[in-house]
Write a protein that holds these residues in place. Structure first.
Motif, PDB file in Angstrom:
ATOM      1  N   UNK A 290       6.196  -3.122  -3.880  1.00 47.81           N
ATOM      2  CA  UNK A 290       6.379  -3.156  -2.433  1.00 47.81           C
ATOM      3  C   UNK A 290       6.652  -1.745  -1.916  1.00 47.81           C
ATOM      4  N   UNK A 291       7.510  -1.004  -2.604  1.00 51.42           N
ATOM      5  CA  UNK A 291       7.793   0.372  -2.211  1.00 51.42           C
ATOM      6  C   UNK A 291       6.542   1.247  -2.291  1.00 51.42           C
ATOM      7  N   UNK A 292       5.780   1.117  -3.388  1.00 51.05           N
ATOM      8  CA  UNK A 292       4.600   1.952  -3.579  1.00 51.05           C
ATOM      9  C   UNK A 292       3.569   1.727  -2.474  1.00 51.05           C
ATOM     10  N   UNK A 293       3.189   0.458  -2.269  1.00 49.02           N
ATOM     11  CA  UNK A 293       2.143   0.167  -1.293  1.00 49.02           C
ATOM     12  C   UNK A 293       2.655   0.292   0.138  1.00 49.02           C
ATOM     13  N   UNK A 294       3.936  -0.060   0.376  1.00 46.28           N
ATOM     14  CA  UNK A 294       4.497   0.093   1.717  1.00 46.28           C
ATOM     15  C   UNK A 294       4.573   1.547   2.136  1.00 46.28           C
ATOM     16  N   UNK A 295       5.027   2.412   1.227  1.00 48.73           N
ATOM     17  CA  UNK A 295       5.081   3.842   1.531  1.00 48.73           C
ATOM     18  C   UNK A 295       3.684   4.407   1.741  1.00 48.73           C
ATOM     19  N   UNK A 296       2.750   4.029   0.867  1.00 45.90           N
ATOM     20  CA  UNK A 296       1.376   4.515   0.981  1.00 45.90           C
ATOM     21  C   UNK A 296       0.779   4.137   2.330  1.00 45.90           C
ATOM     22  N   UNK A 297       0.944   2.884   2.735  1.00 48.41           N
ATOM     23  CA  UNK A 297       0.374   2.419   4.000  1.00 48.41           C
ATOM     24  C   UNK A 297       1.032   3.123   5.182  1.00 48.41           C
ATOM     25  N   UNK A 298       2.369   3.195   5.182  1.00 45.93           N
ATOM     26  CA  UNK A 298       3.101   3.778   6.311  1.00 45.93           C
ATOM     27  C   UNK A 298       2.748   5.247   6.500  1.00 45.93           C
ATOM     28  N   UNK A 299       2.824   6.021   5.425  1.00 40.92           N
ATOM     29  CA  UNK A 299       2.562   7.449   5.525  1.00 40.92           C
ATOM     30  C   UNK A 299       1.096   7.713   5.864  1.00 40.92           C
ATOM     31  N   UNK A 300       0.178   6.965   5.231  1.00 38.00           N
ATOM     32  CA  UNK A 300      -1.248   7.169   5.505  1.00 38.00           C
ATOM     33  C   UNK A 300      -1.580   6.847   6.956  1.00 38.00           C
ATOM     34  N   UNK A 301      -1.034   5.749   7.485  1.00 38.36           N
ATOM     35  CA  UNK A 301      -1.289   5.391   8.878  1.00 38.36           C
ATOM     36  C   UNK A 301      -0.716   6.438   9.827  1.00 38.36           C
ATOM     37  N   UNK A 302       0.487   6.910   9.552  1.00 42.40           N
ATOM     38  CA  UNK A 302       1.109   7.926  10.402  1.00 42.40           C
ATOM     39  C   UNK A 302       0.302   9.220  10.386  1.00 42.40           C
ATOM     40  N   UNK A 303      -0.128   9.646   9.206  1.00 41.70           N
ATOM     41  CA  UNK A 303      -0.894  10.881   9.098  1.00 41.70           C
ATOM     42  C   UNK A 303      -2.225  10.798   9.847  1.00 41.70           C
ATOM     43  N   UNK A 304      -2.910   9.664   9.723  1.00 46.11           N
ATOM     44  CA  UNK A 304      -4.239   9.562  10.307  1.00 46.11           C
ATOM     45  C   UNK A 304      -4.208   9.250  11.799  1.00 46.11           C
ATOM     46  N   UNK A 305      -3.294   8.379  12.234  1.00 47.39           N
ATOM     47  CA  UNK A 305      -3.280   7.954  13.636  1.00 47.39           C
ATOM     48  C   UNK A 305      -2.478   8.912  14.508  1.00 47.39           C
ATOM     49  N   UNK A 306      -1.289   9.306  14.050  1.00 42.85           N
ATOM     50  CA  UNK A 306      -0.431  10.168  14.858  1.00 42.85           C
ATOM     51  C   UNK A 306      -0.780  11.640  14.669  1.00 42.85           C
ATOM     52  N   UNK A 307      -0.927  12.074  13.414  1.00 43.79           N
ATOM     53  CA  UNK A 307      -1.206  13.488  13.151  1.00 43.79           C
ATOM     54  C   UNK A 307      -2.693  13.830  13.207  1.00 43.79           C
ATOM     55  N   UNK A 308      -3.559  12.822  13.135  1.00 43.29           N
ATOM     56  CA  UNK A 308      -4.992  13.067  13.277  1.00 43.29           C
ATOM     57  C   UNK A 308      -5.676  13.613  12.036  1.00 43.29           C
ATOM     58  N   UNK A 437       8.719   4.334  15.031  1.00 43.30           N
ATOM     59  CA  UNK A 437       8.144   3.243  14.256  1.00 43.30           C
ATOM     60  C   UNK A 437       8.002   3.650  12.795  1.00 43.30           C
ATOM     61  N   UNK A 438       7.577   4.886  12.564  1.00 44.48           N
ATOM     62  CA  UNK A 438       7.452   5.399  11.192  1.00 44.48           C
ATOM     63  C   UNK A 438       8.808   5.374  10.495  1.00 44.48           C
ATOM     64  N   UNK A 439       9.843   5.886  11.167  1.00 49.16           N
ATOM     65  CA  UNK A 439      11.177   5.924  10.569  1.00 49.16           C
ATOM     66  C   UNK A 439      11.706   4.506  10.333  1.00 49.16           C
ATOM     67  N   UNK A 440      11.404   3.578  11.258  1.00 48.31           N
ATOM     68  CA  UNK A 440      11.863   2.196  11.096  1.00 48.31           C
ATOM     69  C   UNK A 440      11.225   1.548   9.878  1.00 48.31           C
ATOM     70  N   UNK A 441       9.908   1.760   9.717  1.00 47.45           N
ATOM     71  CA  UNK A 441       9.210   1.188   8.563  1.00 47.45           C
ATOM     72  C   UNK A 441       9.777   1.735   7.261  1.00 47.45           C
ATOM     73  N   UNK A 442      10.017   3.044   7.206  1.00 47.67           N
ATOM     74  CA  UNK A 442      10.559   3.640   5.995  1.00 47.67           C
ATOM     75  C   UNK A 442      11.985   3.145   5.738  1.00 47.67           C
ATOM     76  N   UNK A 443      12.761   2.918   6.816  1.00 45.22           N
ATOM     77  CA  UNK A 443      14.130   2.414   6.634  1.00 45.22           C
ATOM     78  C   UNK A 443      14.121   1.009   6.049  1.00 45.22           C
ATOM     79  N   UNK A 444      13.180   0.167   6.487  1.00 50.45           N
ATOM     80  CA  UNK A 444      13.071  -1.187   5.923  1.00 50.45           C
ATOM     81  C   UNK A 444      12.711  -1.110   4.437  1.00 50.45           C
ATOM     82  N   UNK A 445      11.801  -0.206   4.088  1.00 47.84           N
ATOM     83  CA  UNK A 445      11.446  -0.027   2.678  1.00 47.84           C
ATOM     84  C   UNK A 445      12.654   0.442   1.870  1.00 47.84           C
TER      85      UNK A 445
END
Length: 482
Positions: A290-308, A437-445
Motif C-alpha cells: 500500500x505504501x509503495x503503490x500509494x506513494x508512487x501514484x501520489x508523487x507521480x500524479x503531483x509531478x505530472x499534473x501540478x508540476x507539469x 491534497x498531496x500532503x493529505x494523501x501522504x499523511x494518510x499513507x
C-alpha cells in the motif's frame, strides 16, 4: 480428506552458480509482472489515440487485469500442488507471453483486453505463486532464503518503481507496442533459463480442487477490488461493494470450514489463519505494498499534473526510490545474519515514515524536482529492508505441503495492498491536485505505515519450530527466526 503422498525432501542448491540459475528466472518473472502493473500508467494517452478509444477504455483494460489477477491468485496457488510448481510456472509464462504478443499487435481495445487484461492476468496468477513456493522449498536455511527473497523482492520493487521510466522511454523512443514486445522477449528469456529448473516436490494430480471455494474466493476478491477502484467515483458504491465482498469472503471461510468438517480438502484451509506470526506478516505485507503503490501514484500524479513533468522526467525522479529499494533488498542476506526479522520490518517502516515526512517537508518548501529525492530514497530503503523479511515470516511459517495455499493467500493480500494504495491516494487527490491534497494523501499513507509498524512490533523476537495444525502435516517446520 484426500490422502497425500509423502513429500520428498526439498533439494537445496549447493553452489553459488546453481543458486543463481535458480533465482534468476524467478526474479525476472517477478520483475516483468511488477513492470507490467506500473508501466501502463504512462501509455494511456498513446494507446487511446492509436486504438481510437478513450482514456476510460484503457483504464477499463487495466481494471480488468487487476480483477482477473485478484480472482485467480488463490486458486493459482492451489493448482501448484496439483500440476506441480515448475509446470504451473511454465504454463503461466506461456499464457502471459501469448497475452503480451496479442497486446502488441492489437488492432482495437477488445484484443488489448483479451491479451493484456485476461491472458496476462491469468498468466500472472499462475506464475507468481510458484516463485515464492520454489524459493521457500529450495532454500531451507534462513540467510540463503533471505538472499534469494531479497533478489526477487528487489526485482519486483525495481519493476514497480522503474516501470513508468522504462515504459516511458520505450514509448517515447519507439511506441507503446514495443513495451509489450519487451515483455514477450523477457518471457522467452525466462522460459529458456528455467528449462533446467527442477521441482523439489512431485505434483499430486489426485489432490482435491475445491471448485465452489474457488468461485466464492474469486467473487469476494473481485467485489473488494472493484470497490477499491470505485473509491474516487462513488463512495457509496465503494462501501456497498466492499461490504458485499467481505460477506462473500466470510461465506467462503464458512464453506471451507464445512469442507474440513466433512473430511474434504478446501481451497484454503482455515488453519492458515490460526498462525499468529503469519497473520502479522500478512498485515505488514499489505501495508508495505500500500505504501509503495500509494506513494508512487501520489508523487507521480503531483509531478505530472501540478508540476507539469512528462513521464520520462517523472520516472527519472523516481530513480531515487528505485536505487534505495534495490540497495537494501540486495543486502537482505547480510541483514538477516545480523538482525531478527521483526527488527528489520520495524526498521523498514520507520525509514519509510521518515521518508514520507521528508517528502512533505521538502516539497512544500522547494519548487525544484530534486526536493523529492531524499524522501523517495528513504522510502525505497525502508521498503527494501522490510519486504523480504515479511515474505519470509509468512512463507516460513508453514511446511511444504501448505506452500501452495499460503503463497496464493500472501500474493492476494499484497495485491489488495497495491490496489488500496492507489485507491486511497486517488480518492484524496480527486478533490483537486494541490499542495494540500498531496500532503493529505501522504499523511494518510503515513498513518498506514504507522499501523504496519505497530503490527510488526507484535511479531515474536524469535520463533520456535512451528507444529502445523493441519491434520495432513505431521512434521515440524522451522519458524522464521531460526
Amino acid at each position: 480428506m484426500t490422502e497425500q503422498k509423502p513429500a520428498a525432501a526439498p533439494r537445496t542448491p549447493s553452489r553459488a552458480g546453481s543458486a543463481r540459475r535458480v533465482v534468476a528466472p524467478l526474479a525476472l518473472a517477478q520483475f516483468i509482472c511488477s513492470f507490467a502493473g506500473s508501466n501502463m500508467n504512462v501509455m494511456i494517452n498513446d494507446i487511446s489515440r492509436d486504438l481510437d478509444t478513450t482514456v476510460q477504455g484503457v483504464q477499463v483494460a487495466m481494471t480488468i487485469f487487476l480483477l482477473v489477477m485478484a480472482a485467480l491468485m488463490i486458486p493459482g496457488g492451489k493448482l501448484t500442488d496439483i500440476l506441480g510448481r515448475r509446470r504451473c510456472f511454465l504454463i503461466g509464462l506461456v499464457v502471459y507471453g501469448v497475452g503480451a504478443v496479442l497486446s502488441a499487435v492489437s488492432p482495437g481495445l477488445g484484443v488489448l483486453i483479451l491479451g493484456n487484461s485476461i491472458l496476462e492476468g491469468i498468466g500472472t496468477a499462475l506464475l507468481i505463486p510458484p516463485v515464492y513456493i520454489l524459493i521457500t522449498l529450495l532454500f531451507t536455511e534462513l540467510t540463503s532464503r533471505a538472499r534469494a527473497f531479497g533478489i526477487v523482492m528487489a526485482a519486483g520493487g525495481v519493476g514497480a518503481a522503474a516501470g513508468p521510466l522504462i515504459g516511458g522511454l520505450i514509448t517515447s523512443a519507439i511506441s507503446w507496442r514495443a513495451a509489450f514486445v519487451f515483455q514477450a522477449l523477457v518471457i522467452v528469456l525466462i522460459v529458456v533459463l528455467c528449462l533446467s529448473l527442477e521441482d523439489p516436490l512431485p505434483p499430486d494430480p489426485h489432490r482435491h480442487f475445491d471448485g465452489p471455494g474457488a468461485v466464492l474466493s474469486a467473487a469476494g476478491l473481485v467485489l473488494i477490488v472493484t470497490g477499491i477502484l470505485a473509491a474516487d467515483n462513488n463512495l457509496w458504491l465503494m462501501a456497498s461493494l466492499l461490504v458485499a465482498g467481505i460477506l462473500v469472503l466470510v461465506w467462503f471461510l464458512l464453506w471451507a470450514r464445512r469442507e474440513e468438517r466433512a473430511g474434504r480438502e478446501p481451497l484454503l484451509s482455515t488453519s492458515l489463519f490460526r498462525n499468529g506470526p503469519s497473520n502479522l506478516g500478512l498485515i505488514t505485507q499489505n501495508a508495505q505494498w500500500l505504501l509503495l503503490m500509494g506513494t508512487s501514484f501520489t508523487v507521480a500524479a503531483f509531478l505530472q499534473v501540478v508540476r507539469g513533468y512528462d513521464a520520462v522526467q517523472t520516472g527519472v525522479i523516481f530513480t531515487a526510490a528505485t536505487l534505495g529499494l534495490l540497495a537494501s533488498s540486495l543486502a537482505a542476506e547480510r541483514l538477516a545474519k545480523r538482525w531478527q526479522q521483526r527488527s528489520l520490518i520495524m526498521t523498514g517502516f520507520a525509514l519509510a515514515l521518515a521518508g514520507i515526512g521528508v517528502l512533505i517537508a521538502l516539497v512544500a518548501g522547494s519548487p525544484g524536482p530534486w526536493a523529492f529525492a531524499p524522501g523517495l530514497l528513504l522510502i525505497g530503503l525502508g521498503l527494501g529492508v522490510m519486504l523480504t523479511p515479511s515474505v519470509n515470516v509468512v512463507q516460513s511459517a508453514f511446511p511444504e505441503q501448505r506452500q501452495g495455499e499460503i503463497s496464493g493467500l500472501s500474493r492476494s493480500v499484497s495485491n489488495l495492498g497495491s490496489s488500496f494504495g492507489t485507491a486511497i491516494a486517488g480518492t484524496i487527490l480527486v478533490a483537486g491536485l494541490s499542495r494540500n491534497a498531496y500532503a493529505s494523501a501522504m499523511a494518510v499513507l503515513a498513518v498506514v505505515g504507522l499501523g504496519g509498524l505497530i503490527a510488526a512490533a507484535f511479531l515474536p523476537r524469535t520463533t520456535a519450530p512451528i507444529v502445523s495444525q493441519h491434520p495432513d502435516d505431521q512434521r515440524q517446520t522451522p519458524g522464521p527466526d531460526r
